[in-house]
Write a protein that holds these residues in place. Sequence first.
Motif, PDB file in Angstrom:
ATOM      1  N   VAL A 124       0.843  -1.201   0.000  1.00 17.20           N
ATOM      2  CA  VAL A 124       0.000   0.000   0.000  1.00 17.20           C
ATOM      3  C   VAL A 124       0.876   1.249   0.000  1.00 17.20           C
ATOM      4  N   GLY A 125       1.867   1.275   0.871  1.00 17.65           N
ATOM      5  CA  GLY A 125       2.769   2.421   0.918  1.00 17.65           C
ATOM      6  C   GLY A 125       3.709   2.491  -0.268  1.00 17.65           C
ATOM      7  N   LEU A 126       4.232   1.345  -0.682  1.00 20.25           N
ATOM      8  CA  LEU A 126       5.184   1.317  -1.799  1.00 20.25           C
ATOM      9  C   LEU A 126       4.539   1.716  -3.112  1.00 20.25           C
ATOM     10  N   ASN A 127       3.222   1.559  -3.212  1.00 17.92           N
ATOM     11  CA  ASN A 127       2.514   1.987  -4.416  1.00 17.92           C
ATOM     12  C   ASN A 127       1.864   3.355  -4.259  1.00 17.92           C
ATOM     13  N   THR A 128       1.959   3.920  -3.066  1.00 20.66           N
ATOM     14  CA  THR A 128       1.521   5.299  -2.848  1.00 20.66           C
ATOM     15  C   THR A 128       2.665   6.260  -3.162  1.00 20.66           C
ATOM     16  N   HIS A 129       3.862   5.935  -2.685  1.00 17.73           N
ATOM     17  CA  HIS A 129       5.042   6.746  -2.996  1.00 17.73           C
ATOM     18  C   HIS A 129       5.436   6.485  -4.451  1.00 17.73           C
ATOM     19  N   PRO A 130       5.679   7.516  -5.258  1.00 20.67           N
ATOM     20  CA  PRO A 130       5.953   7.297  -6.685  1.00 20.67           C
ATOM     21  C   PRO A 130       7.315   6.690  -6.989  1.00 20.67           C
ATOM     22  N   ASN A 131       8.288   6.842  -6.087  1.00 19.07           N
ATOM     23  CA  ASN A 131       9.626   6.340  -6.398  1.00 19.07           C
ATOM     24  C   ASN A 131      10.404   6.009  -5.126  1.00 19.07           C
ATOM     25  N   PRO A 132       9.941   5.050  -4.337  1.00 14.16           N
ATOM     26  CA  PRO A 132      10.670   4.721  -3.100  1.00 14.16           C
ATOM     27  C   PRO A 132      11.966   3.977  -3.411  1.00 14.16           C
ATOM     28  N   LYS A 133      13.054   4.438  -2.840  1.00 12.31           N
ATOM     29  CA  LYS A 133      14.350   3.811  -3.073  1.00 12.31           C
ATOM     30  C   LYS A 133      14.952   3.215  -1.797  1.00 12.31           C
ATOM     31  N   LYS A 134      14.800   3.909  -0.689  1.00 15.50           N
ATOM     32  CA  LYS A 134      15.351   3.436   0.572  1.00 15.50           C
ATOM     33  C   LYS A 134      14.220   3.190   1.564  1.00 15.50           C
ATOM     34  N   VAL A 135      14.143   1.963   2.067  1.00 19.41           N
ATOM     35  CA  VAL A 135      13.055   1.557   2.954  1.00 19.41           C
ATOM     36  C   VAL A 135      13.634   0.998   4.236  1.00 19.41           C
ATOM     37  N   LEU A 136      13.040   1.381   5.353  1.00 18.91           N
ATOM     38  CA  LEU A 136      13.394   0.846   6.673  1.00 18.91           C
ATOM     39  C   LEU A 136      12.255  -0.015   7.181  1.00 18.91           C
ATOM     40  N   ASP A 144      18.761   8.164  15.112  1.00 22.23           N
ATOM     41  CA  ASP A 144      20.123   8.358  14.614  1.00 22.23           C
ATOM     42  C   ASP A 144      20.197   8.541  13.100  1.00 22.23           C
ATOM     43  N   ASN A 145      19.071   8.413  12.390  1.00 22.12           N
ATOM     44  CA  ASN A 145      19.085   8.481  10.931  1.00 22.12           C
ATOM     45  C   ASN A 145      18.011   9.452  10.443  1.00 22.12           C
ATOM     46  N   LYS A 146      18.364  10.697  10.326  1.00 21.63           N
ATOM     47  CA  LYS A 146      17.396  11.729   9.937  1.00 21.63           C
ATOM     48  C   LYS A 146      17.438  11.966   8.434  1.00 21.63           C
ATOM     49  N   GLY A 147      16.260  12.053   7.829  1.00 24.41           N
ATOM     50  CA  GLY A 147      16.152  12.378   6.417  1.00 24.41           C
ATOM     51  C   GLY A 147      16.680  11.319   5.476  1.00 24.41           C
ATOM     52  N   VAL A 148      16.651  10.057   5.900  1.00 20.53           N
ATOM     53  CA  VAL A 148      17.295   8.978   5.133  1.00 20.53           C
ATOM     54  C   VAL A 148      16.318   8.180   4.286  1.00 20.53           C
ATOM     55  N   TYR A 149      15.144   7.866   4.827  1.00 19.36           N
ATOM     56  CA  TYR A 149      14.283   6.844   4.229  1.00 19.36           C
ATOM     57  C   TYR A 149      13.072   7.438   3.499  1.00 19.36           C
ATOM     58  N   ASP A 150      12.763   6.825   2.358  1.00 14.79           N
ATOM     59  CA  ASP A 150      11.552   7.195   1.632  1.00 14.79           C
ATOM     60  C   ASP A 150      10.311   6.571   2.260  1.00 14.79           C
ATOM     61  N   MET A 151      10.483   5.415   2.860  1.00  9.06           N
ATOM     62  CA  MET A 151       9.370   4.736   3.521  1.00  9.06           C
ATOM     63  C   MET A 151       9.885   3.993   4.744  1.00  9.06           C
TER      64      MET A 151
END
Length: 278
Positions: free
Chosen positions: A68-80, A144-151
Motif C-alpha cells: 500500500v505504501g510502496l505503491n503510494t510513494h511514486p519512487n521509493p528507493k530506501k526503505v526501513l 540516529d538516521n534523519k532524512g534517510v528513508y523514503d518509507m
Amino acid sequence: MEVWFTEDQTNDLRIGCRVREVLFSDVSPFQKVAVLDTVEFGRMLTLDNVIQTNLKDEFVYHEMITHVGLNTHPNPKKVLVIGGGDGGAVREIVKHQGIERVVHVEIDQMVIDVAKKFFPELSCGFADPRVEIVVDDGIKHVKDNKGVYDMIIVDSTDPVGPAVGLFSEEFYRSVFEALTGDGLFVAQTESPFFNSELIKQITATVNGIFPVTRLYWAVVPTYPGGYWTFTMGSKMYDPKTVVLDEAKIAALNTKWYSSEIHRTAFMLQPFVKELLPR
C-alpha cells in the motif's frame, strides 16, 4: 495425546490451535520464542505465547503492510523495516525493482535465526543484496538516521514489552524526521474491535505530525477479531487519491493485495470512522 496452543487474545477471548509438533522453544533476552507445526495453519511463530505469523494467512498482513505504501510513494528507493524479524515484509519489499536499499532493524537476533531456519518462505528476502540486517533497537535507529528513508514500515508486535515505545508520540516524531521530504510510513495498529482506544490515540497523534493520515484494513484470521488495521502517515502523497500503476501491481505476484484492494482498504465502516480525528 492431543497438544494445543492457546493464546489469550484479550482477558476474555482465547484462540486455540491443535499442534502436531513443537519445532522450537527458547527464551531470548527479550521474549519467549516458539515455532509450532499446527494442523490448521501450518508452521506458526509465537512470541510470548502470542501468534505473530503462520504459513496459511501471513501473505495478507505482509502484502498490506508493504505494498500500500510502496505503491503510494511514486519512487521509493530506501526503505526501513522496524521489527518483522520473520522477514515477510522484506520479502514483499524486494519485489519492487526500483528499491535500492532495505534496512531491516530487528531487536531480537533469535527471531531472525528462527525465521531463517523454519520459515524460508518468509525469510527468503534476506538474501537479496539490497537488504541489510541490523540487530538493534528500532527506536534508536530512527533517532540516529534523519532524512534517510523514503518509507518506514513499523512491523511491531503488540504494544507490550519491547514494542511499547513503538506506539508513542515521541517515536512517531522521530519517524517523521527519519523520512525524506516526501516520505511516508506505515505501522500495524491492531484491532478496532479490541483496541479502539489505541487506534484513536495513534491516528490522532499521527494526524498532529503528518499532513496526510490514513487508516486502512485487512482480514488476518489469526489476529484478534480477524479485522486488522494499519495507519499511514505521509508527508505528501495520499494513498486514497494516488494514480496506481496497474502493470507494476500485477507484476508483484500477490495473493491478497491488488489495485482494487488498495482502493477499498480505505473504505471504513461507520464504527471505525468514529475512531478517526474529527
